[in-house]
Design an enzyme around this catalytic site. Structure first.
Site, PDB file in Angstrom:
ATOM      1  N   TRP A 104       0.811  -1.217   0.000  1.00 13.12           N
ATOM      2  CA  TRP A 104       0.000   0.000   0.000  1.00 13.12           C
ATOM      3  C   TRP A 104       0.837   1.258   0.000  1.00 13.12           C
ATOM      4  O   TRP A 104       0.515   2.238  -0.685  1.00 13.12           O
ATOM      5  CB  TRP A 104      -1.011   0.001   1.145  1.00 13.12           C
ATOM      6  CG  TRP A 104      -2.103  -0.992   0.878  1.00 13.12           C
ATOM      7  CD1 TRP A 104      -2.396  -2.115   1.594  1.00 13.12           C
ATOM      8  CD2 TRP A 104      -3.034  -0.980  -0.229  1.00 13.12           C
ATOM      9  NE1 TRP A 104      -3.435  -2.791   1.012  1.00 13.12           N
ATOM     10  CE2 TRP A 104      -3.851  -2.129  -0.102  1.00 13.12           C
ATOM     11  CE3 TRP A 104      -3.241  -0.120  -1.300  1.00 13.12           C
ATOM     12  CZ2 TRP A 104      -4.868  -2.424  -1.023  1.00 13.12           C
ATOM     13  CZ3 TRP A 104      -4.249  -0.414  -2.216  1.00 13.12           C
ATOM     14  CH2 TRP A 104      -5.049  -1.546  -2.058  1.00 13.12           C
ATOM     15  N   ASP A 178      -1.207   6.608   6.441  1.00 12.83           N
ATOM     16  CA  ASP A 178      -2.322   5.791   5.948  1.00 12.83           C
ATOM     17  C   ASP A 178      -2.598   4.741   7.023  1.00 12.83           C
ATOM     18  O   ASP A 178      -1.859   3.777   7.176  1.00 12.83           O
ATOM     19  CB  ASP A 178      -1.939   5.116   4.623  1.00 12.83           C
ATOM     20  CG  ASP A 178      -3.014   4.153   4.123  1.00 12.83           C
ATOM     21  OD1 ASP A 178      -4.059   4.005   4.780  1.00 12.83           O
ATOM     22  OD2 ASP A 178      -2.800   3.535   3.058  1.00 12.83           O
ATOM     23  N   LYS A 202     -12.616  -1.343   6.818  1.00 11.14           N
ATOM     24  CA  LYS A 202     -11.939  -2.427   7.509  1.00 11.14           C
ATOM     25  C   LYS A 202     -12.377  -2.484   8.969  1.00 11.14           C
ATOM     26  O   LYS A 202     -12.901  -3.484   9.433  1.00 11.14           O
ATOM     27  CB  LYS A 202     -10.428  -2.277   7.401  1.00 11.14           C
ATOM     28  CG  LYS A 202      -9.957  -2.611   5.987  1.00 11.14           C
ATOM     29  CD  LYS A 202      -8.897  -1.691   5.522  1.00 11.14           C
ATOM     30  CE  LYS A 202      -8.689  -1.700   4.033  1.00 11.14           C
ATOM     31  NZ  LYS A 202      -8.833  -2.939   3.316  1.00 11.14           N
TER      32      LYS A 202
HETATM   33  C1  PLP Z   1      -3.566   0.275   4.073  1.00 12.54           C
HETATM   34  C2  PLP Z   1      -4.450   0.462   2.887  1.00 12.54           C
HETATM   35  N1  PLP Z   1      -4.313   1.571   2.132  1.00 12.54           N
HETATM   36  C3  PLP Z   1      -5.081   1.776   1.058  1.00 12.54           C
HETATM   37  C4  PLP Z   1      -6.056   0.876   0.673  1.00 12.54           C
HETATM   38  C5  PLP Z   1      -6.901   1.178  -0.534  1.00 12.54           C
HETATM   39  O1  PLP Z   1      -8.158   1.525  -0.091  1.00 12.54           O
HETATM   40  P1  PLP Z   1      -9.375   1.805  -1.103  1.00 12.54           P
HETATM   41  O2  PLP Z   1      -9.614   0.522  -1.838  1.00 12.54           O
HETATM   42  O3  PLP Z   1     -10.484   2.180  -0.176  1.00 12.54           O
HETATM   43  O4  PLP Z   1      -8.992   2.922  -2.004  1.00 12.54           O
HETATM   44  C6  PLP Z   1      -6.238  -0.283   1.451  1.00 12.54           C
HETATM   45  C7  PLP Z   1      -7.262  -1.299   1.197  1.00 12.54           C
HETATM   46  O5  PLP Z   1      -7.866  -1.633   0.309  1.00 12.54           O
HETATM   47  C8  PLP Z   1      -5.410  -0.492   2.567  1.00 12.54           C
HETATM   48  O6  PLP Z   1      -5.547  -1.596   3.313  1.00 12.54           O
END
Ligand code: PLP
Length: 366
Positions: A104, A178, A202
């Site tokens: 991520w 994040d 989550k």
């Molecule tokens: C730590 C983290 N950052 C970013 C994301 C991306 O999130 P989204 O799909 O809501 O854009 C996720 C999960 O999908 C995540 O677990």
């Protein structure tokens, strides 16, 4: 009894689901029937305006958010924030530093690089990311630094920063975090961070709403042209009601925040997360069939990554567990292996059932 170990969207507390069920034909706000479900009502109505204000107040109380921080409820998920952060914070003559500790933070750094100068100051070891590079191992931070970004819980690789303060302290620029996959599972040093964001799906609600906690002086910092819905200044001025917000998602978020408060707040969430994750990791460590590759000091309390080392056997375990009512245990498609996501709503009984499955599977393959 079935248990859902999905990484997100993920399990919600049964009490929250019950409340949604009761409210579905007609939403009752503060005991007064609103004549329709929350999905069918204007976001400009008094009840919804009070609801969103209450959600913000609950969030502020739970995380002890200082008065000089704004709380924004946005759309676009954490991916939206991967772009919104550089657009709002990064000026054209500056650089942003990213510490990459998993999939991520890697994605966040690549998205930010589309909008400005990004320097990777630390990189964990792919593909496993079994440890997080400490501050002492980071490269020298760039000059003209707008911010430093990291991911405090890497959902796919199952690592977590347990001492965020050690990363936040003495930085020459604001820290951007994040926190999507461990948000409200533990207290956070908000006052030491410039900005924290988290998708709700989550730990704190359904997909559709993204929480942004941003220090006031960072709003409007980049002086760039930004799409209005990603512009912190626009959203802050409108109290997150600039355009139609995801009303149902915010309503479920509000119920989940109340649930967390009733359980005893973040101290309780943290105690339970420690209990769940310690029980599960020790069962995996005891086993001679499964292993948890992340180094103990960096293991996530939320996303427990484990594996047998044999993809076919991992897949067999997923089926074996599913037959016992345990779903969502397949590792992320980019990582393989197995992953049990044990967020706030997961009861200890779910972890106990998973441990039993691990032990039974091991006996079968003894
Ligand atoms: C730590 C983290 N950052 C970013 C994301 C991306 O999130 P989204 O799909 O809501 O854009 C996720 C999960 O999908 C995540 O677990």
């Amino acid at each position: 009894m079935t248990f859902n170990f999905s990484a997100g969207p993920a399990m919600l507390p049964p009490e929250v689901i019950e409340q949604i069920r009761a409210d579905l034909p007609e939403w009752h706000w503060r005991g007064v029937g609103q004549g329709a479900s929350v999905m069918e009502l204007s976001h400009r109505g008094r009840a919804f305006e009070e609801l969103i204000a209450e959600a913000e107040a609950d969030l502020r109380a739970l995380l002890a958010i200082p008065a000089n921080y704004r709380v924004l409820f946005m759309q676009g998920g954490a991916w939206g924030q991967f772009a919104a952060v550089p657009l709002n914070l990064l000026r054209e003559d500056e650089a942003a530093a990213y510490a990459v500790s998993g999939g991520w933070s890697e994605s966040a750094s690549k998205e930010a690089a589309r909008f400005g100068r990004v320097e990777i100051v630390a990189r964990g070891e792919a593909p496993g990311y079994t440890r997080i590079p400490p501050r002492s191992a980071w490269a020298v931070l760039p000059e003209r630094l707008a911010y430093v970004a990291l991911c405090s819980n890497e959902t796919v690789h199952g690592n977590e920063i347990h001492d965020l303060l050690a990363f936040a302290r003495d930085l020459p620029a604001p820290l951007v975090v994040d926190a999507s996959s461990h948000f409200l599972s533990r207290p956070m040093p908000v006052a030491e961070c410039g900005l924290i964001y988290a998708g709700a799906q989550k730990n704190v609600g359904p997909a559709g709403v993204t929480i942004v906690i941003v220090r006031e002086d960072l709003i409007g910092r980049s002086r760039r042209v930004i799409p209005s819905v990603l512009d912190y200044a626009v959203m802050a001025k409108a109290n997150s009601l600039f355009n139609t917000p995801p009303t149902f998602a915010i309503y479920v978020l509000a119920l989940t925040l109340q649930w967390i408060k009733r359980q005893g707040g973040l101290a309780t969430m943290e105690t339970r997360a420690i209990e769940r994750s310690e029980a599960l990791y020790s069962a995996i460590d005891r086993s001679h069939l499964f292993r948890a590759p992340v180094v103990p000091a960096f293991r996530s309390r939320m996303n427990v990554v484990f594996e047998t080392g044999d993809a076919a056997l991992d897949a067999e375990f997923v089926r074996f567990a599913e037959a016992r009512g345990l779903s969502g245990l397949k590792g992320h498609r980019s990582r393989g292996g197995l992953r049990a996501s044990i967020y706030n709503a997961m009861p200890m009984a779910g972890v106990a059932a998973l441990i039993e499955a691990i032990e039974a599977f091991q006996s079968k393959h003894g």
